[in-house]
Design a protein around this motif. Structure first.
Motif, mmCIF file in Angstrom:
data_model
loop_
_atom_site.group_PDB
_atom_site.id
_atom_site.type_symbol
_atom_site.label_atom_id
_atom_site.label_comp_id
_atom_site.label_asym_id
_atom_site.label_seq_id
_atom_site.Cartn_x
_atom_site.Cartn_y
_atom_site.Cartn_z
ATOM 1 N N MET A 116 0.804 -1.214 0.000
ATOM 2 C CA MET A 116 0.000 0.000 0.000
ATOM 3 C C MET A 116 0.843 1.273 0.000
ATOM 4 O O MET A 116 0.303 2.383 -0.062
ATOM 5 C CB MET A 116 -0.924 0.006 1.227
ATOM 6 N N PRO A 144 -6.612 -9.318 1.568
ATOM 7 C CA PRO A 144 -7.408 -8.087 1.407
ATOM 8 C C PRO A 144 -6.558 -6.866 1.058
ATOM 9 O O PRO A 144 -6.983 -6.007 0.275
ATOM 10 C CB PRO A 144 -8.086 -7.931 2.773
ATOM 11 N N ASP A 145 -5.343 -6.792 1.622
ATOM 12 C CA ASP A 145 -4.438 -5.697 1.273
ATOM 13 C C ASP A 145 -4.080 -5.753 -0.212
ATOM 14 O O ASP A 145 -3.993 -4.719 -0.890
ATOM 15 C CB ASP A 145 -3.156 -5.764 2.098
ATOM 16 N N ALA A 147 -5.820 -7.045 -2.679
ATOM 17 C CA ALA A 147 -6.959 -6.635 -3.490
ATOM 18 C C ALA A 147 -7.106 -5.117 -3.506
ATOM 19 O O ALA A 147 -7.384 -4.519 -4.548
ATOM 20 C CB ALA A 147 -8.229 -7.289 -2.941
ATOM 21 N N GLN A 148 -6.879 -4.494 -2.360
ATOM 22 C CA GLN A 148 -6.990 -3.037 -2.275
ATOM 23 C C GLN A 148 -5.895 -2.352 -3.085
ATOM 24 O O GLN A 148 -6.141 -1.356 -3.785
ATOM 25 C CB GLN A 148 -6.921 -2.590 -0.817
ATOM 26 N N ALA A 149 -4.671 -2.904 -3.013
ATOM 27 C CA ALA A 149 -3.549 -2.278 -3.714
ATOM 28 C C ALA A 149 -3.652 -2.448 -5.228
ATOM 29 O O ALA A 149 -3.553 -1.478 -5.988
ATOM 30 C CB ALA A 149 -2.238 -2.871 -3.209
ATOM 31 N N SER A 151 -6.123 -3.207 -7.144
ATOM 32 C CA SER A 151 -7.288 -2.614 -7.797
ATOM 33 C C SER A 151 -7.022 -1.172 -8.209
ATOM 34 O O SER A 151 -7.751 -0.620 -9.046
ATOM 35 C CB SER A 151 -8.497 -2.674 -6.859
ATOM 36 N N GLN A 152 -5.972 -0.564 -7.661
ATOM 37 C CA GLN A 152 -5.621 0.804 -8.041
ATOM 38 C C GLN A 152 -4.890 0.868 -9.379
ATOM 39 O O GLN A 152 -4.742 1.952 -9.953
ATOM 40 C CB GLN A 152 -4.741 1.434 -6.953
ATOM 41 N N ALA A 176 -11.562 -11.300 -1.151
ATOM 42 C CA ALA A 176 -10.298 -10.783 -1.686
ATOM 43 C C ALA A 176 -9.944 -11.452 -3.005
ATOM 44 O O ALA A 176 -9.526 -10.789 -3.967
ATOM 45 C CB ALA A 176 -9.187 -10.977 -0.662
ATOM 46 N N ALA A 179 -12.167 -10.211 -5.722
ATOM 47 C CA ALA A 179 -11.757 -8.878 -6.177
ATOM 48 C C ALA A 179 -10.564 -8.964 -7.122
ATOM 49 O O ALA A 179 -10.505 -8.241 -8.122
ATOM 50 C CB ALA A 179 -11.424 -8.001 -4.971
#
Length: 265
Positions: A116, A144-145, A147-149, A151-152, A176, A179
């Motif tokens: 991140m 989950p981290d 998927a969040q990273a 996806s950007q 996750a 995603a």
């Protein structure tokens, strides 16, 4: 005569301990020797498969520059792609012989939240702009981290190692992975060092588009708790003799062209 199933192994390692030091092998006696590529070729021959070659993935050596040189000097035609190590960032150094980059996110030296960091995300964007794929090996608890990273940077080709190291089929892990599967250029390898969980394999099969699931062995690490034969049989049981899974998807993910393949007969 029935033609042998042709296979491109999307994830193998090799090392020469007379020239390299891999600190993580100190507590793994079964792997604490050199592993040349011809041993993997012999194993596929015993399985009755036609090994076309595969993807070399960096080995977490204490000297990545030496590893880059050793891989460069190895002209074995079975090495079809090279995923080498670098620290991801907007001005990162990339080995000239690299097909793509892996920065290990699963090791003790990788802090939680590394994926991140703004510099890491900027590096992913730079890789996407250059058409350079990223090889993702993460701790399962941090799915989950990931998927969040990632996806950007949806334009990035990202290839997840070892079923994303999915630890279980909890709702958190499922969301996750779903995603990641929704990203248009995200691939996933069915590989691992422990015997892979059949239920997790089935979930991955049913979640990812079939053209973005890759066969991979993780040889020789697969031999610590399992065997290539056991892993191979599970893959056949789950996917059947699917040429996309065993060959074509890896070619697409890593830009491997047909003229790079040495076909027997």
């Amino acid at each position: 005569m029935t033609r042998q199933l042709q296979v491109i192994d999307a994830h193998f390692h090799m090392w020469d301990l007379e020239r390299q030091h891999l600190p993580w092998l100190d507590g793994m006696p079964s792997l604490n020797r050199s592993f040349p590529l011809h041993e993997l070729e012999n194993e596929y021959e015993q399985l009755g498969a036609e090994f076309l070659g595969g993807v070399y993935v960096e080995v977490d050596s204490d000297d990545p520059l030496l590893e880059d040189r050793l891989v460069y000097e190895n002209n074995d035609p079975k090495i079809l792609a090279r995923m080498l190590r670098a620290q991801v960032g907007p001005y990162m150094r990339v080995p000239i012989n690299a097909t793509g980059i892996r920065e290990p996110l699963h090791t003790d030296s990788a802090p939680r939240g590394r994926c991140m960091e703004p510099s890491f995300i900027a590096g992913l964007r730079a890789m996407a702009d250059k058409g350079l794929p990223f090889e993702l090996c993460n701790r399962g608890a941090e799915l989950p981290d990931m998927a969040q990273a990632f996806s950007q940077v949806p334009s990035l080709t990202v290839i997840m190692d070892h079923l994303g190291n999915m630890p279980d089929l909890s709702s958190t892990s499922r969301k996750a992975i779903e995603a990641m599967a929704a990203l248009p250029h995200c691939y996933i390898k069915v590989s691992g060092d422990l015997p892979v969980d059949r239920d997790i394999v089935a979930f991955i099969r049913d979640t990812f588009p079939p053209d973005r699931i890759l066969y991979a062995s993780n040889w020789p690490v697969v031999t610590v708790h399992s065997s290539l034969q056991e892993h191979w049989q599970l893959m056949l049981d789950t996917f059947g003799p699917d040429e996309d899974f065993f060959k074509h998807n890896a070619m697409r993910a890593y830009g491997i062209h047909a003229d790079m393949l040495t076909v027997e007969g």
